[in-house]
Design a protein around this motif. Sequence first.
Motif, PDB file in Angstrom:
ATOM      1  N   THR A 135     -51.158 -36.968 -19.361  1.00 40.33           N
ATOM      2  CA  THR A 135     -50.664 -36.233 -18.194  1.00 40.33           C
ATOM      3  C   THR A 135     -49.154 -36.340 -18.083  1.00 40.33           C
ATOM      4  OG1 THR A 135     -52.753 -36.744 -17.070  1.00 40.33           O
ATOM      5  CG2 THR A 135     -50.944 -35.943 -15.715  1.00 40.33           C
TER       6      THR A 135
ATOM      7  N   ARG B 227     -51.783 -32.476 -11.987  1.00 41.38           N
ATOM      8  CA  ARG B 227     -51.150 -33.691 -11.473  1.00 41.38           C
ATOM      9  C   ARG B 227     -52.083 -34.472 -10.559  1.00 41.38           C
ATOM     10  NH1 ARG B 227     -45.512 -30.707  -9.650  1.00 41.38           N
ATOM     11  NH2 ARG B 227     -44.747 -30.228 -11.773  1.00 41.38           N
ATOM     12  N   THR B 228     -52.999 -33.787  -9.915  1.00 37.57           N
ATOM     13  CA  THR B 228     -53.963 -34.466  -9.048  1.00 37.57           C
ATOM     14  C   THR B 228     -55.356 -34.516  -9.671  1.00 37.57           C
ATOM     15  OG1 THR B 228     -54.363 -32.366  -7.893  1.00 37.57           O
ATOM     16  CG2 THR B 228     -52.716 -33.865  -6.953  1.00 37.57           C
TER      17      THR B 228
ATOM     18  N   GLY C 242     -53.205 -23.067  -7.089  1.00 32.87           N
ATOM     19  CA  GLY C 242     -51.958 -22.330  -7.081  1.00 32.87           C
ATOM     20  C   GLY C 242     -52.092 -20.946  -7.670  1.00 32.87           C
TER      21      GLY C 242
ATOM     22  N   GLU D 150     -46.092 -33.316 -18.412  1.00 34.34           N
ATOM     23  CA  GLU D 150     -45.015 -33.086 -17.455  1.00 34.34           C
ATOM     24  C   GLU D 150     -43.659 -33.108 -18.148  1.00 34.34           C
ATOM     25  OE1 GLU D 150     -45.093 -32.360 -14.104  1.00 34.34           O
ATOM     26  OE2 GLU D 150     -47.184 -31.975 -14.593  1.00 34.34           O
TER      27      GLU D 150
ATOM     28  N   ASN E  94     -48.555 -21.794 -13.887  1.00 35.30           N
ATOM     29  CA  ASN E  94     -47.866 -22.980 -13.368  1.00 35.30           C
ATOM     30  C   ASN E  94     -48.694 -23.678 -12.301  1.00 35.30           C
ATOM     31  OD1 ASN E  94     -45.523 -22.868 -14.958  1.00 35.30           O
ATOM     32  ND2 ASN E  94     -44.569 -21.368 -13.600  1.00 35.30           N
ATOM     33  N   GLY E  95     -49.412 -22.883 -11.504  1.00 34.42           N
ATOM     34  CA  GLY E  95     -50.277 -23.490 -10.501  1.00 34.42           C
ATOM     35  C   GLY E  95     -51.370 -24.330 -11.138  1.00 34.42           C
TER      36      GLY E  95
ATOM     37  N   LEU F 278     -51.217 -25.793 -14.148  1.00 34.76           N
ATOM     38  CA  LEU F 278     -50.589 -26.992 -14.702  1.00 34.76           C
ATOM     39  C   LEU F 278     -50.216 -27.977 -13.600  1.00 34.76           C
ATOM     40  CD1 LEU F 278     -48.327 -25.354 -17.444  1.00 34.76           C
ATOM     41  CD2 LEU F 278     -50.520 -26.504 -17.752  1.00 34.76           C
ATOM     42  N   ASN F 279     -49.765 -27.459 -12.476  1.00 35.06           N
ATOM     43  CA  ASN F 279     -49.444 -28.345 -11.350  1.00 35.06           C
ATOM     44  C   ASN F 279     -50.693 -29.030 -10.805  1.00 35.06           C
ATOM     45  OD1 ASN F 279     -46.734 -27.668 -11.504  1.00 35.06           O
ATOM     46  ND2 ASN F 279     -46.884 -26.050  -9.964  1.00 35.06           N
ATOM     47  N   SER F 280     -51.824 -28.305 -10.836  1.00 37.20           N
ATOM     48  CA  SER F 280     -53.059 -28.907 -10.320  1.00 37.20           C
ATOM     49  C   SER F 280     -53.510 -30.089 -11.163  1.00 37.20           C
ATOM     50  CB  SER F 280     -54.171 -27.852 -10.260  1.00 37.20           C
ATOM     51  OG  SER F 280     -54.636 -27.506 -11.559  1.00 37.20           O
TER      52      SER F 280
ATOM     53  N   ARG G  62     -43.166 -29.838 -20.156  1.00 36.08           N
ATOM     54  CA  ARG G  62     -42.922 -28.643 -19.348  1.00 36.08           C
ATOM     55  C   ARG G  62     -41.455 -28.515 -18.971  1.00 36.08           C
ATOM     56  NH1 ARG G  62     -46.811 -28.474 -14.349  1.00 36.08           N
ATOM     57  NH2 ARG G  62     -45.668 -26.540 -14.043  1.00 36.08           N
TER      58      ARG G  62
END
Length: 715
Positions: free
Chosen positions: A708, A446-447, A359, A712, A439-440, A442-444, A715
């Motif tokens: 993890t 998740r996987t 991201g 979330e 943010n990208g 942190l979002n990554s 955030r």
Amino acid sequence: MTEEPDIEEHPESPGEQTIAFRPIRDDEPAPELASSPSGSGGRLSAGSAADAIEDEASHEDVPEAADDPVRSAEPDGASHDAAAEKTEESESGPADDDGEQGAADAAYAAYTEDAQSLEDSADPEDDSKGAEDAEHTEHAEGTEDAADELDGDGVRSFPMPEPVSAALTEALNQLRTAVKGLHFGLDVPGSEEARKAQAAVLAQLDDYVIPRVHMSTAPALIAVAGSTGAGKSTIVNSLAGGKVSATGVRRPTTATPVIVCHPDDHEWYARGDLLGGVQRLEEPTRDAPPGSVVLTSSPSLPRGLALLDTPDIDSVVEEHHEIAHRMLDAADLWVFVTTASRYADAPSWSLLRRAKERGARLVIVLSRVPPRSREVVVKHFGRMLHEYGLGEVERFVIKETSVQDGRLPEIEIADLRMWLSALSVDDERRDAAVKATLNGVLNSFRTRLPALARHLETQVALRADLRSDVDAAYMGALARIDEATRDGSLLRGEVLARWQDFAGSGDLMRTLRLRRGVKGHQQGPERVRGLRAALRAGLEALVNSAVQQAAEEAVARWRQRAGAGDRLAATPGLGRPAEEIARRTTRTITAWQDHVTELIRTEGVTKRSVAKLISFDVESLSLIFMIGLLGYGATDAPAGAGAGALPQRLLRGLLGAESLRNISAKARSDLRARVGLLFDEETLRYVDALDSAGIPDEAAATRLYQATYNLEVAR
């Protein structure tokens, strides 16, 4: 010294792969590459860089900055034609033409004046905002060092970040601890990738995420990345106004990353908030330590941002790949550089995929574009990006031209320079780009983090399988010992001979003494000791043989598991018993014999009807008991002297059936427990081999999942 332009198309090396896209039809409209008020196709429109620079050079007064400084650099239609005509004329002339050089110098002077006016106009607002934010966060934890005061004529305080919640700080710390505690020691499919992914997450947390959430979005770090020979260092040198990064035809050129920033920002980058674990060097050296970075400065760069020249993503040196990826993971923005001849190569799209997965805020520079094929190349590349979901990414085009002293002509990088200048003075735009990248990342997680947990679960499951192989081998050995101590197979050879000698010589009856008779003394102590020693030796041989067989079976089971099992099975000494096993076995069997004697002494109460007439020797009776316990008479072995099942009949007559059953159960259970303990000590060698592989417990994956989830929530 003038370098020869490197403009030839590079043939694919054996390790490269070209991605094939469908051909372009002449009647098919090209996709929109970027929005532009002038309708010229954005920064990929032909001549836009030349028009902007010639338009600035042809005016005596510098135009005022519009809302979007990059967009406002587009000339109107009339000047566009004139500038384009002048550009065509300058391109056809020699590189050192006085007219072109004069225009470039005038343009650069105009840019410098324009950029300075933009920064000066933004400074009061930045100062006031920095003062307000500093006052607002005066008592916030962990933000005392977030504001920087820069020396020099343009003193400026960067705004401090909003106070970071304690929950987010705690969640990041827990996440780092959970990731650091992972170990992928077993050689299973995907383990190497998991180790690299773990290292990447840890480095990104330390180098970028944790520092960035506690600091201002300025200064910003912009990574310049690309494949071999794409011209990354040339672009960095051109923007810096000097040769700060090595260039040349030798590959790889950039071995140590280079950070170049404005002199006012030098101290901030030297302090090491971002890339805190990376050593700073003043200049590149051949013996530069791994993981270091060269830090230099140039007044040609705007304040509030720095360029990071990274090694090639497809370098022939494997270490350069890891360094490049680490630098990218610590950057706020990515500038991806590719060429007209290499933009379809697999390494280029691998990096674009990584940017998409992370991201990250991305900008693309397409360099070395031949003027005659510009329209076709731009159209095809734009379609590829559009089909890959990157159609909205901002792009710049640099035409094929000569390179002098490691730098491009100023006219070729004017658009990119104006974009950087606008980014440096527009706080909202820069903040949005940096926060989007953060943010990208942190979002990554998740996987990326669940993927690490799944790899860990695979390791834990394989460890359980390997441990079960060992347990099965030794449980099988214990079962064989149980069977051998029941079916009489142990009573052969010397044991049988000693028993027959003891029973047939009259010593057996002499162990029983009539109370009314003359009090005699025990006869034949040598036969008693010989029988006891023979029984001990027989049991020791049985146990040692079982241990040897179990060790061989455990290693054989491990070798059936390719990869991790093979490697662990090769551990020295696992295929045979421990050296001290014979000594421990002797102690075990001797202790069991003593325990049986004590059982006969304490629980072997004779029946009342017999006790009035007969007394017996405890040690001799315990030997008779052991012979019967080990299955005497259960085999085809000759009993000798017509003894038959004499031990069992004699013991039942003396002790009674109920007492005999109780003592037999306790004695057999004690023997199994002692041998089992001996086997447990043997299996510890295999457990140590598994532990040395660095496999965590099963709770490690759970802790990672929980960390993890907590991130979330925070955030």
